[in-house]
Design a protein around this motif. Structure first.
Motif, PDB file in Angstrom:
ATOM      1  N   THR A  10       0.921  -1.117   0.061  1.00  0.00           N
ATOM      2  CA  THR A  10      -0.027  -0.088   0.220  1.00  0.00           C
ATOM      3  C   THR A  10       0.775   1.181   0.240  1.00  0.00           C
ATOM      4  O   THR A  10       1.963   1.370   0.944  1.00  0.00           O
ATOM      5  N   PHE A  11       0.444   2.109  -0.880  1.00  0.00           N
ATOM      6  CA  PHE A  11       1.405   3.198  -1.223  1.00  0.00           C
ATOM      7  C   PHE A  11       0.437   4.697  -0.645  1.00  0.00           C
ATOM      8  O   PHE A  11      -0.906   4.740  -0.647  1.00  0.00           O
ATOM      9  N   ASP A  12       1.149   5.654  -0.209  1.00  0.00           N
ATOM     10  CA  ASP A  12       0.702   7.014   0.078  1.00  0.00           C
ATOM     11  C   ASP A  12       1.199   7.704  -1.175  1.00  0.00           C
ATOM     12  O   ASP A  12       2.545   8.180  -1.054  1.00  0.00           O
ATOM     13  N   THR A  13       0.726   7.795  -2.406  1.00  0.00           N
ATOM     14  CA  THR A  13       1.058   8.790  -3.525  1.00  0.00           C
ATOM     15  C   THR A  13       1.218  10.290  -3.336  1.00  0.00           C
ATOM     16  O   THR A  13       1.992  10.858  -4.120  1.00  0.00           O
ATOM     17  N   GLY A  14       0.508  10.749  -2.320  1.00  0.00           N
ATOM     18  CA  GLY A  14       0.360  12.087  -1.835  1.00  0.00           C
ATOM     19  C   GLY A  14      -0.283  13.151  -3.122  1.00  0.00           C
ATOM     20  O   GLY A  14      -0.024  14.133  -3.421  1.00  0.00           O
TER      21      GLY A  14
END
Length: 469
Positions: A75-79
């Protein structure tokens, strides 16, 4: 914006893959296409590049877990707003793109070729209790996890754990055998991954004999099984259980299917190969051929290719569904390679068209790729005949099992110096035993015997190859 990345179909139609190791951790900031992990399918070890640029907020599997295709992996936080992975249809990694150039795709399902050799920038972590073991022991004992400790010897890093060097399992095994800390080895390639050549170069610089961790495989094209990652055994433990996965399971299934489908027959022939040994020695002494490692495996491969043209039954396939015998007019020569992940049989395409030097180069490249665990799935498909060199392990002969879909396999025994009748006298000669297993549905005893004799004739007198076509 939070984005989930699911394990894609890696282009092989396989339902699952095993996570070998993470190359990133929660909190890392990763770039698009940066390698995140290594996963092992039933056919190969594959590097997974990141389909997003952002910060990793969760890893949903541990090293050793078997993950189904479609399961959430990272899971990523792409911002930023919605971002989608880039689907592509290429399986092999492309060269890194230079600044300003468009990245090229490198893995089925998503992603693009890496733009550089960037590494994950890890956040500082809280150090665990001091370890009573040496730093090297700690590195070896935790091959798949980030190291978190507060022990002397890691330099002045404020208690932060060092970043784990990126490498493949066979390279880590070699470094372990040589007593080399991979944290001290510099990666010379653009990808930032430490290779076998990097470890051997470091060993040479520090005076370690790199050959002590490897079998003598110069001529064989068979990677050494000493690279196998054996599970650690706790003191007093009486049994060890290892999950049957990946290549080892695929190999086992294929061998059982072959052994109980094709009626195997094996015939043996012991031959004086002194002339071949002398030819190899003369070729090695030729400065023009100094960069080519021509050995008995290459000569046997050339002999087999020549003989297959005259004995097409051994270069055929039994197609049960179609009710046909498929005779191949080309040779895709399989080379059985024992690796730490199990037996793989990649093949040399159109081997019948290659010269002796070209065959030697192809065998060497195949062995290095297999040794690094990077053999592409496509390279293990479509073989028509195989060779295995059991002699590299000191074995005189065996009864090899035919690779599924093929009609025969030739096993080379060890070359031994022993008394032998030569020109009416007893002399010390180089002697080797050949073993040919063949599918008796496709090849009868006479055909198999004639093929084996023809291969032996070339090894006995390499000049005879000039008479064949």
């Amino acid at each position: 914006m939070t984005q989930d990345f699911r394990l894609p179909d890696l282009g092989e139609g396989l339902p699952e893959a095993e996570l070998v190791q993470w190359l990133v951790a929660v909190g890392d900031t990763v770039a698009l296409n940066q390698t995140m992990a290594e996963v092992e399918t039933a056919k190969a070890v594959v590097e997974l590049p990141s389909p997003y640029a952002g910060t990793i907020t969760a890893l949903h599997a541990d090293a050793g877990d078997v993950i189904e295709v479609g399961s959430v992996l990272v899971t990523f936080d792409t911002g930023q707003g919605d971002a989608a992975p880039q689907p592509v249809a290429v399986t092999e990694q492309s060269a890194p793109a230079a600044d300003g150039e468009k990245a090229e795709p490198n893995l089925v399902g998503y992603g693009a070729a890496p733009r550089g050799a960037g590494r994950p920038q890890r956040r500082a972590r809280v150090a665990g209790p001091a370890s009573t073991r040496s730093d090297t022991a700690v590195l070896e004992a935790a091959p798949h996890d980030a190291i978190t400790l507060d022990a002397p010897g890691f330099g002045d890093n404020g208690g932060q754990a060092p970043e784990r060097p990126r490498s493949t399992p066979p390279v880590r095994a070699l470094a372990k055998q040589l007593g080399i800390d991979l944290a001290l080895v510099e990666a010379t390639g653009a990808s930032g991954v430490i290779t076998r050549a990097d470890v051997e170069a470091y060993a040479e610089r520090v005076g370690v004999a790199a050959t002590q961790g490897a079998a003598a495989v110069e001529d064989s094209g068979v990677p050494d099984t000493a690279e196998e990652l054996a599970p650690e055994r706790a003191p007093g433990e009486r049994t060890t259980r290892t999950p049957i996965r990946g290549v080892r399971r695929m190999t086992a299934d294929a061998m059982v299917r072959s052994a109980f489908t094709a009626p195997h027959v094996t015939t043996f022939l012991t031959v004086d190969v002194t002339a071949t040994s002398e030819l190899i020695a003369s070729l090695k002494a030729d400065k023009a051929l100094a960069d080519h490692r021509i050995g008995v495996m290459a000569v046997a491969a050339k002999a087999a290719c020549l003989a297959l043209g005259r004995h097409p039954g051994l270069n055929s396939k039994w197609d049960d569904e179609a009710g046909e015998i498929v005779e191949h007019h080309y040779v895709n020569l399989g080379i059985a390679a024992a690796t730490g992940r199990g037996l793989v049989v990649p093949n040399i395409r159109d081997a019948h068209e290659l010269t002796l030097v070209e065959l030697a180069d192809a065998i060497r490249a195949l062995a290095e790729t297999a040794r690094a665990g990077k053999t592409a799935p496509a390279d293990m498909m479509g073989g028509t005949f195989s060779i295995t060199n059991v002699g590299v392990f000191g074995v005189d002969a065996g009864t090899p099992i035919i690779n599924p879909g093929e009609a025969g396999i030739l096993a080379l025994g060890a070359v031994r110096r022993q008394p032998w009748e030569h020109r009416g006298e007893i002399a010390l000669r180089d002697v080797m035993t050949l073993a040919l297993s063949f599918d008796h549905r496709l090849v009868d005893g006479e055909q198999g015997s004639r093929f084996l004799v023809e291969v032996a004739d070339v090894l006995r007198e390499p000049g005879r190859a000039m008479l064949l076509r």
